[in-house]
Enzyme design. Structure first.
Site, short mmCIF file in Angstrom:
data_model
loop_
_atom_site.label_atom_id
_atom_site.label_comp_id
_atom_site.label_asym_id
_atom_site.label_seq_id
_atom_site.Cartn_x
_atom_site.Cartn_y
_atom_site.Cartn_z
N HIS A 17 -36.10 -28.19 133.22
CA HIS A 17 -37.39 -27.72 132.69
C HIS A 17 -37.13 -26.94 131.40
O HIS A 17 -36.05 -26.41 131.20
CB HIS A 17 -38.06 -26.76 133.69
CG HIS A 17 -38.76 -27.44 134.82
ND1 HIS A 17 -38.63 -27.03 136.13
CD2 HIS A 17 -39.62 -28.49 134.86
CE1 HIS A 17 -39.38 -27.80 136.92
NE2 HIS A 17 -39.98 -28.69 136.18
N CYS A 28 -39.94 -19.70 138.21
CA CYS A 28 -40.58 -20.73 139.05
C CYS A 28 -41.34 -20.15 140.24
O CYS A 28 -42.24 -20.78 140.78
CB CYS A 28 -39.53 -21.69 139.66
SG CYS A 28 -38.22 -22.17 138.58
#
Length: 255
Positions: free
Chosen positions: A163, A250
């Site tokens: 990511h 996250c």
């Protein structure tokens, strides 16, 4: 300044989470304890924390950041690139939690895929990483929605990281932690870049919270560099989440 945070308690099935790491499976009891310490660190920064119940049918559901982007004007429900996570974005309790705070909720639609772990907010501008989980159609839709609310966005090509925020963390005041491929990315030239060595690259995923920076435990060089900038640092162990490709950012939605 952030006022609110949404988190989800890890589920008993966390050991089945998606992973590219070769570090064994997370231990549920440890993950639970680490998550509690994470929430406690968030609380210290002065935010109100909404805690959602675990969802055993979704092993990755504790990584709430991926399923929604929370902006100053609206919340945008994403469409995760990982098939096993797609239904997470439609969980009723998450929608309900967001509706408590947002009047406007938008949705990314097929064929767009996007996970908000690929989106970094810098003021009213959003950098969107094109990854295995986020495609061009998803980025285009996201930018269109942002622009309709007077915000802006741009896509960033990436090749190595899972990511965008795996290797980037914006610490406000133009300070940007950068690891790996992002050290030389032209999009980030204008920032005061704090370069993180590859042996501590996981530590680049920190979060700025109201003048504090929450840093993962075990990355002393990262911690030292952040402290040298004058930030108050809170250290949280996220080693169980690292085993399933998860980092500090996250685990929460912050707005």
């Amino acid at each position: 300044m952030f006022k609110n945070v949404i988190v989800r308690v890890p589920s008993k099935t966390i050991s089945e989470g998606l992973t590219s790491a070769d570090e064994g499976k997370p231990i549920y009891s440890k993950a639970l304890m680490q998550h509690e310490n994470y929430v406690s660190a968030l609380t210290k920064t002065g935010v109100n924390v909404t805690v959602l119940e675990p969802k055993d049918e979704f092993p990755d559901a504790c990584f709430v950041e991926d399923v929604a982007l929370c902006t100053s004007k609206c919340a945008i429900i994403t469409r995760p690139g990982a098939m096993s996570r797609r239904k997470e974005a439609a969980l009723p309790d998450m929608l309900e939690a967001l509706e408590n705070f947002y009047e406007h909720i938008e949705y990314i639609k097929e064929p767009g895929t996007i996970e908000a772990g690929d989106i970094m907010m810098v003021g009213d501008h959003f950098y969107i990483g094109l990854s295995e989980r986020t495609n061009q159609a998803g980025a285009d839709q996201m930018i269109q929605i942002l622009e309709s609310y007077g915000l802006s966005g741009q896509a960033v090509e990436m090749k190595e990281m899972l990511h965008l925020k795996t290797g980037l963390a914006y610490l406000e005041n133009n300070n940007l932690l950068v690891a790996g491929e992002f050290k030389t990315a032209p999009e980030f030239e204008k920032f005061n870049k704090i370069e993180i060595d590859m042996d501590e690259a996981y530590g680049a995923n920190c979060i700025w919270m109201n003048d504090y920076v929450i840093v993962p435990e075990g990355y002393p060089k990262v911690q030292e560099k952040i402290e040298a900038l004058g930030y108050k640092v809170l250290v949280v162990d996220t080693s169980e989440f690292r085993k399933i490709d998860g980092g500090l950012s996250c685990l929460s939605l912050r707005f």
